[in-house]
Scaffold this motif. Structure first.
Motif, PDB file in Angstrom:
ATOM      1  N   TYR A 490       9.893  10.544  -3.615  1.00  0.00           N
ATOM      2  CA  TYR A 490       8.612   9.979  -3.191  1.00  0.00           C
ATOM      3  C   TYR A 490       8.633   8.453  -3.281  1.00  0.00           C
ATOM      4  O   TYR A 490       8.002   7.762  -2.480  1.00  0.00           O
ATOM      5  N   GLY A 491       9.379   7.935  -4.258  1.00  0.00           N
ATOM      6  CA  GLY A 491       9.529   6.478  -4.329  1.00  0.00           C
ATOM      7  C   GLY A 491      10.265   5.934  -3.121  1.00  0.00           C
ATOM      8  O   GLY A 491       9.912   4.881  -2.588  1.00  0.00           O
ATOM      9  N   GLY A 492      11.289   6.684  -2.686  1.00  0.00           N
ATOM     10  CA  GLY A 492      12.015   6.279  -1.491  1.00  0.00           C
ATOM     11  C   GLY A 492      11.143   6.340  -0.256  1.00  0.00           C
ATOM     12  O   GLY A 492      11.232   5.482   0.632  1.00  0.00           O
ATOM     13  N   ALA A 493      10.301   7.363  -0.182  1.00  0.00           N
ATOM     14  CA  ALA A 493       9.387   7.478   0.961  1.00  0.00           C
ATOM     15  C   ALA A 493       8.402   6.322   0.985  1.00  0.00           C
ATOM     16  O   ALA A 493       8.071   5.781   2.051  1.00  0.00           O
ATOM     17  N   LEU A 494       7.913   5.910  -0.205  1.00  0.00           N
ATOM     18  CA  LEU A 494       7.008   4.767  -0.291  1.00  0.00           C
ATOM     19  C   LEU A 494       7.719   3.486   0.141  1.00  0.00           C
ATOM     20  O   LEU A 494       7.161   2.668   0.890  1.00  0.00           O
ATOM     21  N   ASN A 495       8.960   3.321  -0.314  1.00  0.00           N
ATOM     22  CA  ASN A 495       9.735   2.142   0.088  1.00  0.00           C
ATOM     23  C   ASN A 495       9.975   2.140   1.598  1.00  0.00           C
ATOM     24  O   ASN A 495       9.942   1.078   2.239  1.00  0.00           O
TER      25      ASN A 495
END
Length: 603
Positions: A490-495
């Motif tokens: 999810y952090g990667g998706a936010l980035n």
């Protein structure tokens, strides 16, 4: 890959800047003089030549002195010729025993020491062009070597390099497609004896890590070479040109270099290498920014798509041996289908015997973070990964080595995010085969079975993806968390969301200038001081209807905020809000007229 000592490039130079001349004196890394000759540039006549230092002493008391790492070349500006040099660089690793350097800072030094001879308009253009050169050279990812040709792959060198080839200077040996300062070095290459001053620059990526598995030490190296042919930025360079050169073409070589007796130095080594390429869909198509999130790709019915496709792949066959496998990752529905569907039609029509087509709708197969579905594509490609093999050079082995017998050409729309994920998957499979061939892996072990090797492999490919993405689209790669960590987060998706928004603004409001800067540096737009492009003149203060719309929108937004915070007047707030919406709608529906488009050269 190495050059004879007499054909290598000097490693350092003392640059002496006097009011009348520029002196470039070869030296060692500590400033000691290495030659009895130096390069001399007359700042008045623009003459460039080699002179004997003994008979032409450098006037030290009248000079500013700088230590520089190399000469990028010369280029015409409005004020006259200018010298471009490397002010700062760092060594980032070794390739086959040769140091590889990365450019950190450059300097543009005009031959003319004043601009008083220029008109106000010429002065403005001169500053703009100088800043544009800094824009290009300030982009990360320029690499060079003083002693090795890094513009050619190991396999190309093994197949084509003769003893006579190795006697040539580095710049004369360099692959034109991947030499970014070839245009800037044209004048210097014409000076007799000046080849030790001509340093080829490669643009792309270089990364290297050292690993040990049991008693085996080796280096895993990744080299990406970006082509100058149809070079540019995301939405302004798509498809191919009439010569068959495609946009965003990058050759990536994954190298395994065996280290014996713990030595990382020179000498012939056992080396394996695996090549892949990426490049825009090889048809005539465009996708100009127009303030929409994803502009619709355009194909003109009058264009000869069959000729474009055939010309591209025939040119690829000249550079890469064996079968070409197109790994097409675009969506099978929606706007991407326009280009993907046309590609399928044309390749059936062309029916080239050395080309195979492998479509894979990446977003459909891997939606909702189901990224394990990439294994479906791996299953489709795995037989040919084994069939194609890889290049191997084994100096101590009777057979001498082997050649890669085919190549994967991957693409999505941008040839960045999806492409890098798939290329890393293919490379992992090849790396398992390479290490097994070298006897480093045995018993059916794979790269992913070794935690540390898998970790550095992922980070190397993620760094490569980020670098290629910044050079073409202005941000790091999307989906980088999967390449770096092996899973979607999810952090990667936010980035990815942050990078996507950043791309939107850069592509719409900055990339026209970046495209112009690249065209200027590569010589696609030669500067003529007597015929300056009127389309490039600044219009910031010109309040035509574009400017009125932007100013009105900004004023209306300010009035809405003022009404909400101060007057609390609902009717006034609604009025100004309506003005904002009207102005934004006007800008949106006339988006192509508001984006930052190239002004120097368009095709």
């Amino acid at each position: 890959m190495s050059a004879p000592a007499e054909n290598a490039v000097y490693e350092r130079y003392n640059l002496y800047v006097s009011p009348d001349k520029l002196y470039i004196e070869p030296c060692d890394r500590f400033g000691g003089v290495k030659s009895n000759q130096h390069l001399q540039i007359d700042r008045h006549s623009n003459a460039i030549g080699l002179v004997e230092t003994s008979s032409n002493q450098i006037p030290l008391g009248d000079c500013d002195i700088f230590l520089i790492y190399g000469v990028i070349g010369t280029i015409q500006l409005v004020s006259g010729q200018a010298l471009i040099v490397i002010k700062s660089a760092e060594m980032v690793g070794q390739l086959n025993g040769h140091d590889i350097w990365k450019v950190l800072a450059t300097e543009v030094i005009p031959f003319k020491k004043t601009t008083l001879h220029l008109t106000e308009k010429q002065n403005w253009f001169n500053r703009q062009f100088t800043e544009m050169l800094h824009t290009v050279l300030g982009t990360n990812g320029f690499y060079f070597s003083y002693t090795a040709d890094i513009t050619h792959s190991f396999q190309w060198m093994a197949e084509n390099a003769t003893p006579q080839f190795y006697q040539r200077s580095l710049i004369d040996r360099a692959e034109e497609r991947f030499t970014w300062n070839g245009y800037c070095l044209q004048r210097l290459r014409g000076v007799p004896g000046a080849h030790p001053y001509c340093l080829p620059l490669m643009h792309g990526f270089f990364g290297s890590v050292t690993q040990q598995i049991g008693a085996h030490r080796f280096k895993l190296i990744l080299v990406s070479r970006r082509s100058i042919q149809r070079a540019g930025v995301r939405f302004y360079k798509r498809g191919v040109n009439t010569e068959g050169h495609c946009a965003n073409f990058v050759e990536t070589e994954q190298i395994v270099e065996v280290l014996k007796d713990g030595q990382a130095g020179g000498g012939q080594k056992t080396v394996t290498a695996f090549l892949q390429t990426r490049g825009s869909i090889p048809l005539f198509w465009s996708q100009r920014p127009n303030l929409r999130w994803q502009p619709c790709p355009l194909l003109r019915p009058t264009d000869d798509q069959l000729q474009a496709y055939v010309r591209h792949f025939k040119s690829q066959a000249e550079h890469y041996r064996g079968k070409q496998v197109i790994v097409n990752l675009v969506n099978s529905k929606g706007r991407e289908r326009r280009v993907g569907g046309e590609l399928e039609r044309i390749l059936l029509q062309a029916n080239l015997p050395f080309v195979r087509y492998n479509p894979f709708d990446f977003h459909k197969e891997c939606h909702a973070m189901n990224w394990d579905r990439i294994s479906v594509l791996k299953g489709q490609l795995r037989p040919e990964i084994t069939e194609f093999g890889f290049f191997a050079a084994q100096p101590d082995h009777p057979s001498g080595g082997r050649m890669q017998q085919g190549i994967y050409r991957s693409n999505c729309m941008d040839c960045l995010d999806r492409t890098n994920v798939v290329q890393s998957m293919i490379a992992r499979e090849s790396l398992t085969d390479q290490l097994a061939f070298l006897g480093i892996l045995s018993g059916g072990r794979r790269v992913e079975d070794l935690e540390e090797l898998e970790r550095v492999f992922k980070f190397l490919w993620a760094d490569n993806g980020d670098e290629c993405s910044r050079q073409y689209a202005g941000t790091g790669a999307l989906k980088a968390d999967f390449t770096r960590l092996g899973k979607r987060t999810y952090g990667g998706a936010l980035n990815d969301g942050v990078n996507a928004i950043t791309r939107y603004f850069k592509n719409n409001f900055n990339d026209g200038y970046r495209q112009d800067s690249i065209d200027l540096f590569l010589g696609n737009f030669p500067v003529d001081p007597d015929h300056l492009p009127s389309t490039f003149e600044t219009t910031i203060l010109a309040l035509d209807y574009h400017g009125v719309a932007i100013v009105a929108a900004a004023f209306a937004v300010a009035m809405v905020v003022l009404c909400l915070l101060v007057s609390e007047n609902l009717s006034a707030t609604l009025f100004w809000l309506a003005v904002v919406m009207f102005c934004l709608a006007f800008i949106f529906f006339n988006g192509e007229e508001f984006v930052n488009t190239p002004k120097l050269k368009q095709d």
